[in-house]
Design a protein around this motif. Structure first.
Motif, short mmCIF file in Angstrom:
data_model
loop_
_atom_site.label_atom_id
_atom_site.label_comp_id
_atom_site.label_asym_id
_atom_site.label_seq_id
_atom_site.Cartn_x
_atom_site.Cartn_y
_atom_site.Cartn_z
N SER A 160 26.18 9.09 -67.64
CA SER A 160 25.09 9.83 -66.99
C SER A 160 25.56 10.85 -65.97
CB SER A 160 24.15 8.84 -66.28
OG SER A 160 24.84 8.13 -65.26
N GLN A 183 7.40 13.03 -74.86
CA GLN A 183 7.79 12.46 -73.57
C GLN A 183 7.10 13.14 -72.40
OE1 GLN A 183 9.45 9.83 -73.09
NE2 GLN A 183 10.05 9.88 -70.93
N ARG A 217 20.23 7.05 -78.02
CA ARG A 217 20.39 6.63 -76.63
C ARG A 217 21.78 6.99 -76.13
NH1 ARG A 217 21.32 0.12 -76.72
NH2 ARG A 217 22.92 0.13 -78.31
N TRP A 222 15.44 3.44 -67.66
CA TRP A 222 16.16 4.73 -67.67
C TRP A 222 17.57 4.57 -67.14
CZ3 TRP A 222 18.55 6.84 -63.52
CH2 TRP A 222 18.29 6.23 -62.28
N LEU A 248 18.43 14.63 -63.44
CA LEU A 248 17.64 13.43 -63.21
C LEU A 248 17.12 13.31 -61.78
CD1 LEU A 248 19.46 10.57 -65.18
CD2 LEU A 248 17.07 11.21 -65.39
N SER A 258 12.93 14.66 -69.69
CA SER A 258 13.77 14.56 -70.88
C SER A 258 14.95 15.50 -70.70
CB SER A 258 12.98 14.92 -72.14
OG SER A 258 12.53 16.27 -72.07
N TRP A 277 14.46 9.18 -75.61
CA TRP A 277 13.11 9.14 -75.04
C TRP A 277 12.16 10.02 -75.85
CZ3 TRP A 277 14.81 10.10 -69.27
CH2 TRP A 277 15.57 9.01 -68.85
N THR A 323 9.58 3.49 -72.45
CA THR A 323 10.98 3.49 -72.87
C THR A 323 11.67 2.28 -72.27
OG1 THR A 323 11.76 4.77 -70.94
CG2 THR A 323 11.03 6.02 -72.89
N ILE A 356 11.26 6.48 -63.32
CA ILE A 356 11.02 7.87 -63.67
C ILE A 356 9.57 8.19 -63.35
CG2 ILE A 356 10.86 9.51 -65.56
CD1 ILE A 356 13.71 8.95 -64.89
N ASP A 371 19.00 2.17 -70.88
CA ASP A 371 18.75 2.22 -72.33
C ASP A 371 19.48 1.10 -73.08
OD1 ASP A 371 16.91 4.27 -72.56
OD2 ASP A 371 18.45 5.82 -72.51
N PHE A 378 19.05 8.55 -72.98
CA PHE A 378 18.33 9.74 -72.54
C PHE A 378 17.70 10.53 -73.69
CE2 PHE A 378 21.91 9.23 -69.45
CZ PHE A 378 21.16 8.59 -68.47
#
Length: 475
Positions: free
Chosen positions: A357, A159, A74, A430, A180, A164, A79, A427, A420, A385, A76
């Motif tokens: 991120s 995924q 984690r 996000w 993203l 991803s 996943w 998951t 997402i 996450d 991202f």
């Protein structure tokens, strides 16, 4: 090794970095030393059997420990990862369940490596190689490399069609480089929305109404009260043609515990009423772990979850049975929303993405610091996450510089529901899209730019100095 080290340090020197980034740049000498240690064992050569037993035992222990860690990547990159349930890893026992395994056989099991060593010993009796120590070393290192390649190839495939990191990179190569932004959808209010309320709210216990410009809000935060009560809001009419994929959004604040229940009730044309629970949530990916949430957050439910072909009106019911001086619950009137791409929502607005991120938002207008002033963001993009507590205060913590400290002190965060789409495998959350509502207009400053000549050898405050940071250097 010397050439690689020199090149690495030269590349690192081109940009300001965090000091831990230099570890990778000086990894080459350590690799050479480890290789030399494997090639030239310090064990005595006169007793070949003893050396083989001691060396094999050390390698078995090292291999068992090496494969004992959880397959957890984690944020991202986790996943779609295999091994265990990646929605539950809060306790050490749950994290142990994420360790690599082949069926019921965990790779950390020393018996596996004892068996490999025994196979190598048996083979040594038939040939001169590989021997027990070399069998364990070859199997462990080969399996480690193979496992790394397999899990990072398998995770994005599991995924898919959810996004991803691998899929983002692939899209960047095909002309869609926005990371993203192409996958996140934010629930935004629609027009027309819900109609004016019909009737009045029904309140019990400490629950009370607080008029605000946008209507009424209800809470049971009464000084000296029990902090418990119930609420049934008025009915709110749905528009004649609700948008496709419409959602009901309910603003809430408070402790948000399992002892508090919030439900959306939907009534159809035949006076049939269906209820859909908002709180408590049973899906760990939907649970907000924060207690005493001072800022408003929004709980959501799709209108289709009620299962009515022709819904007409909606209302919110709430029950707060959580006792205690710090227990309270506040609810705002429901709204009608529909998902929109996050790029559309934040287009032309400055955003702040945290350091975890930020690399996945390359097309967004990130805030900057110019002329000594930090640009106030309109939205904040945060990773999830389960890392929220580790990164939420980094930009507003004074001892770390706190470039957005004043933003934190003069604004209120309103979290916008975001998901997402398509979701992929289940998951943890996000991340977060948060809108900043400022107490005063921003940007009303008078900037004057002047130049001051200074000798090049004049020493200024450094990042590690107490004069700059306001605290003693802690290493």
């Amino acid at each position: 090794a010397a050439a690689v080290t020199a090149l690495s340090l030269a590349c690192v020197a081109l940009t300001p970095t965090k000091w831990v980034n230099h570890f990778g740049a000086i990894a080459a000498p350590a690799t050479v030393l480890l290789t030399a240690a494997v090639i030239r064992s310090p064990l005595p050569r006169r007793s070949a059997a003893a050396a083989a037993v001691i060396g094999t035992g050390g390698l078995i222990a090292a291999a068992s420990v090496a494969f004992a860690g959880p397959n957890l990547w984690r944020p991202f990159s986790d996943w779609g990862q295999p091994f265990g349930n990646h929605l539950y890893y809060l306790t050490p026992y749950e994290q142990r369940m994420l360790a690599p395994a082949v069926g019921p056989l965990a790779l950390r099991n020393p018996l596996l490596w004892v068996a490999i060593a025994a196979l190598g010993w048996w083979w040594l009796g038939r040939n001169t190689r590989p021997g027990p120590d070399r069998a364990v070393l070859t199997a462990a290192t080969g399996l480690g490399v193979t496992l790394m390649l397999v899990v990072f190839a398998l995770a994005p495939l599991r995924q898919y069609p959810g996004t991803s990191v691998a899929l983002m990179n692939l899209r960047a190569l095909t002309g869609a480089p926005c990371g993203l932004a192409s996958a996140v959808r934010v629930l935004s209010d629609v027009n027309p929305g819900l109609g004016p309320p019909i009737g009045s709210a029904t309140l019990t216990g400490d629950m009370r109404a607080n008029p605000v410009p946008a209507g009424e809000r209800w809470d049971d935060d009464i000084t000296g009260g029990s902090g418990t009560g119930t609420l049934a809001t008025p009915w709110y009419p749905l528009p004649g043609a609700s948008p496709a994929g419409a959602w009901i959004v309910v603003p809430v604040r408070g402790t948000l515990t399992a002892a508090q229940r919030i439900t959306v009730q939907v009534r159809g044309a035949r006076d049939e009423v269906r209820a859909v629970a908002l709180l408590p949530r049973t899906n760990p990916a939907e649970v907000n772990p924060a207690r005493n949430k001072q800022d408003w957050t929004e709980l959501t439910v799709p209108l289709r979850a009620a299962g009515l072909a022709a819904p007409e009106v909606v209302r919110i019911t709430a029950e707060d049975r959580q006792l205690g001086p710090d227990s309270w619950l506040a609810i705002g009137p429901p709204r009608l929303a529909a998902p929109r791409g996050v790029a559309e929502v934040i287009a032309g607005r400055p955003v702040f993405a945290d350091q975890v991120s930020a690399g996945l938002w390359p097309c967004q207008d990130q805030v900057a610091i110019r002329d000594g002033l930090a640009q106030p963001p309109a939205l904040r993009l945060r990773a999830g996450d389960g890392l929220e507590d580790s990164i939420v205060d980094n930009a507003v913590f004074p001892d770390n510089g706190g470039t957005l400290l004043q933003v934190d002190r003069t604004s209120t965060l309103l979290e916008r529901p975001a998901r997402i789409d398509p979701p992929g495998v289940p998951t943890l959350r996000w991340g977060h899209v948060e809108e900043l509502v400022y107490a005063h207009p921003t940007g009303l400053v008078d900037v004057r730019i002047m130049t001051v000549p200074r000798a090049g050898w004049s020493r200024m405050p450094t990042l590690i100095g107490e004069r700059y940071t306001g605290r003693v250097f802690i290493g």
